[in-house]
Write a protein that holds these residues in place. Structure first.
Motif, mmCIF file in Angstrom:
data_model
loop_
_atom_site.group_PDB
_atom_site.id
_atom_site.type_symbol
_atom_site.label_atom_id
_atom_site.label_comp_id
_atom_site.label_asym_id
_atom_site.label_seq_id
_atom_site.Cartn_x
_atom_site.Cartn_y
_atom_site.Cartn_z
ATOM 1 N N ARG A 171 1.588 41.096 14.951
ATOM 2 C CA ARG A 171 0.982 39.898 15.531
ATOM 3 C C ARG A 171 1.912 38.706 15.382
ATOM 4 N NH1 ARG A 171 -5.432 40.310 13.719
ATOM 5 N NH2 ARG A 171 -5.680 42.505 14.322
ATOM 6 N N ILE A 172 1.743 37.746 16.293
ATOM 7 C CA ILE A 172 2.525 36.509 16.231
ATOM 8 C C ILE A 172 1.716 35.424 15.534
ATOM 9 C CG2 ILE A 172 3.879 37.024 18.295
ATOM 10 C CD1 ILE A 172 2.080 35.015 19.817
ATOM 11 N N PHE A 173 2.430 34.440 14.987
ATOM 12 C CA PHE A 173 1.777 33.255 14.430
ATOM 13 C C PHE A 173 2.780 32.114 14.431
ATOM 14 C CE2 PHE A 173 3.331 36.073 11.155
ATOM 15 C CZ PHE A 173 4.004 35.269 10.241
ATOM 16 N N ILE A 174 2.277 30.888 14.342
ATOM 17 C CA ILE A 174 3.103 29.689 14.447
ATOM 18 C C ILE A 174 3.095 28.940 13.126
ATOM 19 C CG2 ILE A 174 3.313 27.426 15.556
ATOM 20 C CD1 ILE A 174 2.198 28.667 18.103
ATOM 21 N N LEU A 175 4.291 28.505 12.703
ATOM 22 C CA LEU A 175 4.422 27.685 11.507
ATOM 23 C C LEU A 175 5.164 26.398 11.847
ATOM 24 C CD1 LEU A 175 5.524 30.183 8.688
ATOM 25 C CD2 LEU A 175 3.210 29.539 9.337
ATOM 26 N N SER A 176 4.872 25.359 11.083
ATOM 27 C CA SER A 176 5.657 24.135 11.175
ATOM 28 C C SER A 176 6.972 24.330 10.429
ATOM 29 C CB SER A 176 4.893 22.970 10.563
ATOM 30 O OG SER A 176 4.852 23.115 9.148
ATOM 31 N N ARG A 177 7.873 23.375 10.534
ATOM 32 C CA ARG A 177 9.148 23.475 9.819
ATOM 33 C C ARG A 177 8.943 23.429 8.312
ATOM 34 N NH1 ARG A 177 12.171 18.477 12.283
ATOM 35 N NH2 ARG A 177 13.948 19.670 11.538
ATOM 36 N N LYS A 178 7.765 22.965 7.862
ATOM 37 C CA LYS A 178 7.444 22.948 6.437
ATOM 38 C C LYS A 178 6.825 24.258 5.966
ATOM 39 C CE LYS A 178 6.750 17.937 6.204
ATOM 40 N NZ LYS A 178 5.755 16.861 5.923
ATOM 41 N N GLY A 179 6.638 25.195 6.890
ATOM 42 C CA GLY A 179 6.065 26.487 6.534
ATOM 43 C C GLY A 179 4.553 26.522 6.578
ATOM 44 N N GLU A 180 3.931 25.482 7.160
ATOM 45 C CA GLU A 180 2.464 25.441 7.254
ATOM 46 C C GLU A 180 2.018 26.128 8.531
ATOM 47 O OE1 GLU A 180 2.415 21.260 7.332
ATOM 48 O OE2 GLU A 180 2.272 21.011 5.151
ATOM 49 N N LYS A 181 0.985 26.958 8.419
ATOM 50 C CA LYS A 181 0.472 27.674 9.578
ATOM 51 C C LYS A 181 -0.241 26.708 10.519
ATOM 52 C CE LYS A 181 -1.335 32.215 10.682
ATOM 53 N NZ LYS A 181 -1.824 33.491 10.135
ATOM 54 N N ILE A 182 0.041 26.816 11.789
ATOM 55 C CA ILE A 182 -0.584 25.964 12.803
ATOM 56 C C ILE A 182 -1.558 26.820 13.602
ATOM 57 C CG2 ILE A 182 -0.181 24.523 14.832
ATOM 58 C CD1 ILE A 182 2.594 23.878 13.709
ATOM 59 N N GLU A 183 -2.831 26.526 13.472
ATOM 60 C CA GLU A 183 -3.864 27.263 14.204
ATOM 61 C C GLU A 183 -4.125 26.560 15.528
ATOM 62 O OE1 GLU A 183 -4.939 30.065 13.293
ATOM 63 O OE2 GLU A 183 -4.626 30.194 11.122
ATOM 64 N N VAL A 184 -3.889 27.261 16.620
ATOM 65 C CA VAL A 184 -4.134 26.691 17.955
ATOM 66 C C VAL A 184 -4.860 27.727 18.802
ATOM 67 C CG1 VAL A 184 -2.181 25.093 17.971
ATOM 68 C CG2 VAL A 184 -1.829 27.451 18.685
ATOM 69 N N PRO A 185 -5.720 27.277 19.754
ATOM 70 C CA PRO A 185 -6.463 28.232 20.595
ATOM 71 C C PRO A 185 -5.541 29.121 21.424
ATOM 72 C CG PRO A 185 -7.301 25.981 20.862
ATOM 73 C CD PRO A 185 -6.053 25.882 20.059
ATOM 74 N N ASP A 186 -4.437 28.538 21.919
ATOM 75 C CA ASP A 186 -3.508 29.281 22.784
ATOM 76 C C ASP A 186 -2.079 29.002 22.320
ATOM 77 O OD1 ASP A 186 -1.878 30.320 24.760
ATOM 78 O OD2 ASP A 186 -3.153 29.675 26.412
ATOM 79 N N PRO A 187 -1.476 29.934 21.572
ATOM 80 C CA PRO A 187 -0.113 29.704 21.065
ATOM 81 C C PRO A 187 0.899 29.425 22.174
ATOM 82 C CG PRO A 187 -1.081 31.643 20.039
ATOM 83 C CD PRO A 187 -2.003 31.235 21.138
ATOM 84 N N TRP A 188 0.770 30.131 23.297
ATOM 85 C CA TRP A 188 1.738 29.973 24.384
ATOM 86 C C TRP A 188 1.629 28.580 24.995
ATOM 87 C CZ3 TRP A 188 5.169 33.395 23.658
ATOM 88 C CH2 TRP A 188 4.830 34.691 23.264
ATOM 89 N N GLU A 189 0.401 28.102 25.192
ATOM 90 C CA GLU A 189 0.208 26.776 25.779
ATOM 91 C C GLU A 189 0.796 25.711 24.852
ATOM 92 O OE1 GLU A 189 -1.374 22.921 26.451
ATOM 93 O OE2 GLU A 189 -1.970 24.137 24.721
#
Length: 760
Positions: free
Chosen positions: A184-202
């Protein structure tokens, strides 16, 4: 009824070979079983003799597209089988088979990713037996899921059903997965914090449009991405990556988008759309629609198409023309491939991180190629090409060539083949050294071979040479040293080496057998013996390595062979006005006193000196920058078949005067000849001069083959001219289309030579 044992050797694991054989056997009403074994794929099969013949015929004719059969051995087998033909668990033992390179997503998987009714709709890790990761996920052979990083993802019932179904193209697809059970994919900030968003691609698309820089974890490592049309974003990426002018590759949605950016030849189109999916250097369209900072000062742009579902999903949503997609590292460091490492090393570059949880076992950069007419030039051998084997002229296991300092690779041999490592980078940092050792250990494990004999460069200060010397001392192994340009020559000849041949080896620098710096050589080879027959007449490199970074120093040294100091200084300042007269005088004093002024026969330095004289710049911010700018200038000129600067070859000394080319260029400049025409005349004149020298030397003992290697043959225009000029003189140019002519192919030349020197 008759039973056979069939052993298929070659690239037959990880390419859908067992599923193919199951379907084939059932088609011909045959019983038995197939399994991966250390030697390849073993088939035990029973049936009517005519059906067995048909099976063997179809096996050769219909083999899976990713496979490469080396040999098929067939013998009678005493046991008889009945019932349905089946795939069995792999056999144990040390492997003697091959690892498939990673390959681009197949059309069938891509169709599923973009079909809303499919259960893999939008899934960025969709693969089958015909596509996806191979080398990057393999830990050991035989190739089974438990020996890959996919063992971290147990298959769900639906995936397991496909995996066990002979009718499915995912039958024994070891990377099989879906949104329920796979990575699975997931998004982090440059500080290593997980960013929860409804649509990662958007979220990703919007931030890229706003100028953000992203680090994306892909197949073999990380890319750094930004909007390729946004000049400020590209400049910011350059500043953060510490890469002032070296070109960035860009990824485009499809071939139609690629045609909007570059003038594509049929060969370039085929390469872009191939399963190997490399970066392809293509001629820019005019006006160039992307940010000029993408590839400043040159006429080429590096294009690639999406080669994983993740890339396809991103590019399908991207509204612009292209995304910069460059290696995820700081300049001078190796590629990042682990999540924690990327957050640590890239947080100063990327604003956001798109990560996934599939482990990359073997890191792998993108391959880079270009074309000279129909001839392919491999500039970087990595994804899609490595670790395919290369042939040796003589069978020899356990040879290890440790390569060069820059663009380092190593080569390890098994039987009659060499396994060239992927591009590892410049061997000048602890991180690259660590990657070198890690990759060698992986190759030893995957191909079940240990180094027994070492071949290194002559240069004592290369880290690759010191590695070989330390290994030889620590493990008691024999060590040979091979001159740099001879290794280039043997890499071009490959399995053809062993007989007699000439070689034109033109590059930047390599330590010669006379302890001077070579780089513009005509060699004669016979078996493992080589002889330097001719070369550019040596000239000074004021400041040594400083002259490689600042080619104006070389231009000055050559000008001083033609003019008095005041005139030489005047000419140089007219071409490079930003230089100070004081700085020039300091180099003049250095030359006059002979302080740190090694001599060289380097063709690469001659290209750069001409570039300085033609106003292409005075400093290299990356290796070969000014030579590439000179080629770009030359590419703007109309072809003149008979207008090259032909310089005399002196057979008594075996030399060609480098300053004579400079003198001819200056005469044309004085007459008002356009710079691009002068650049082209230099290219053609050097090609013609060297070819005439080779023809004269070949006439002494009837040698017809001329191997071409060295970094100067990355220049597609020059390569085409040399090949044409040699052919016109009845000589046969030999150029390797699977091996880089630059130092990335040097380790292969070392083991080719080693196989000739070392019998057994």
């Amino acid at each position: 009824m008759k039973s056979l044992r069939i052993l298929v050797d070659g690239r037959v694991q990880g390419v859908g070979f067992r599923p193919f054989l199951v379907r084939l056997a059932r088609r011909f009403s045959l019983s038995g079983e197939v399994r991966n074994v250390p030697e390849g794929v073993e088939v035990l099969i029973t049936g009517e003799e005519k059906n067995l013949r048909a099976f063997l015929s179809a096996l050769r004719a219909e083999a899976p597209p990713l496979s490469r059969i080396r040999r098929i051995s067939v013998r009678s087998f005493p046991e008889t089988f009945s019932g349905e033909f089946k795939a069995r668990k792999s056999g144990a033992g040390p492997p003697a088979t091959y690892v498939s390179p990673d390959v681009a997503t197949c059309p069938e998987c891509l169709s599923e990713v973009f079909s809303p009714e499919d259960r893999r709709f939008g899934y960025p890790f969709t693969t089958c037996t015909d596509c996806g990761p191979r080398y990057t996920v393999i830990e050991a052979l035989p190739y089974d899921r438990e020996r890959t990083s996919m063992r971290d993802f147990p298959q769900c019932p639906d995936c397991l059903r496909e995996y066990r179904d002979p009718a499915s193209r995912r039958f024994h697809a070891e990377t099989n997965a879906c949104p329920i059970c796979g990575p699975r994919i997931f998004i982090l900030s440059r500080k290593g914090e997980k960013i929860e968003v409804p649509d990662p691609w958007e979220f990703m698309i919007r931030s890229l449009q706003e100028g953000a820089i992203w680090a994306l974890k892909g197949l073999g490592g990380f890319h750094l991405a930004c909007d390729a049309e946004n000049e400020s974003a590209v400049r910011e990426l350059r500043a953060r990556k510490h890469r002032p002018r070296k070109p960035f590759a860009v990824m485009v949605r499809d071939l139609e988008a690629a045609r909007c950016l570059a003038e594509l030849t049929p060969e370039e189109v085929a390469a872009l759309a191939s399963r190997r999916a490399p970066i392809v250097l293509c001629r820019k369209k005019k006006p160039f629609p992307l940010a000029e900072s993408v590839a400043p000062g040159i006429y080429l742009v590096g294009l690639m198409l999406p080669y994983t579902p993740l890339h396809h999903l991103l590019l399908s949503l991207w509204p612009g023309r292209a995304l910069v997609m460059t290696s995820g590292n700081l300049s001078g460091e190796p590629l990042c491939f682990e999540n924690r490492e990327a957050l640590s090393r890239l947080s100063g570059i990327a604003d956001f991180f798109l990560l996934h949880d599939r482990r990359i076992v073997n890191p792998l950069d993108d391959s880079v190629v270009r074309f000279s007419g129909k001839t392919r030039i491999v500039l970087r051998r990595a994804r899609g090409l490595a670790p395919d084997p290369l042939p040796l002229p003589r069978k020899k296991s356990g040879l290890l060539g440790t390569g060069a300092l820059l663009k380092n690779t190593f080569a390890l041999t098994r039987n009659e083949e060499a396994f060239l490592s992927p591009h590892l980078g410049d061997l000048e940092s602890v991180a690259t050294l660590s990657l070198w050792k890690r990759t060698l250990k992986s190759y030893e494990h995957l191909f079940s071979v240990k180094p027994r004999t070492l071949v290194a460069d002559l240069h004592p200060d290369y880290l690759s040479t010191r590695l070989a010397e330390e290994m030889a001392q620590r493990e008691g192994l024999p060590l040979f040293h091979l001159q740099h340009h001879a290794a280039h020559a043997y890499s071009a000849l490959g399995e053809r080496a062993g007989g007699r041949a000439l070689a034109l080896v033109l590059d930047g620098a390599g330590l010669g057998t006379d302890r001077t710096i070579w780089g513009g050589e005509v060699l004669r080879l016979e078996g493992p013996r080589f002889q330097r027959l001719a070369h550019l007449r040596p000239f000074e490199l004021p400041g040594g390595e400083a002259a490689e970074r600042e080619p104006w120093r070389v231009a000055l040294a050559l000008l001083l062979k033609l003019f008095a100091p005041d005139e030489a200084r005047r000419i140089l300042l007219s071409r490079v006005p930003e230089l100070s007269a004081e700085k020039i005088r300091l180099v003049e004093m250095q030359l006059a006193r002979g302080l740190n002024v090694p001599r060289t026969s380097s063709a690469g330095r001659l290209f750069e000196a001409l570039a300085v004289i033609l106003g292409c710049g005075s400093v290299n911010s990356y290796e070969g920058e000014l030579a590439l700018r000179l080629e770009s200038l030359s590419a703007e000129a109309e072809e003149e078949r008979d207008a090259g600067y032909l310089v005399e070859f002196d057979p008594s000394s075996g030399t060609i005067s480098p300053e004579a080319f400079l003198a001819a260029a200056l005469r044309d400049l004085k007459r008002g000849v356009p710079r691009e025409l002068i650049a082209r005349r230099f290219h053609l004149g050097l090609a013609r001069t060297l070819s005439r020298a080779a023809a004269e030397l070949s006439g002494l003992d009837g040698i017809r083959e001329v191997a071409l290697s060295g970094g100067c043959f990355q220049n597609a225009l020059f390569l085409e001219m040399v090949m044409r000029e040699l052919s016109a003189r009845g000589l046969k140019p030999v150029f390797p289309e699977e091996v880089p002519p630059n130092d990335g192919g040097l380790s292969y030349g070392q083991v080719v030579w080693g196989s000739l020197k070392e019998r057994g």
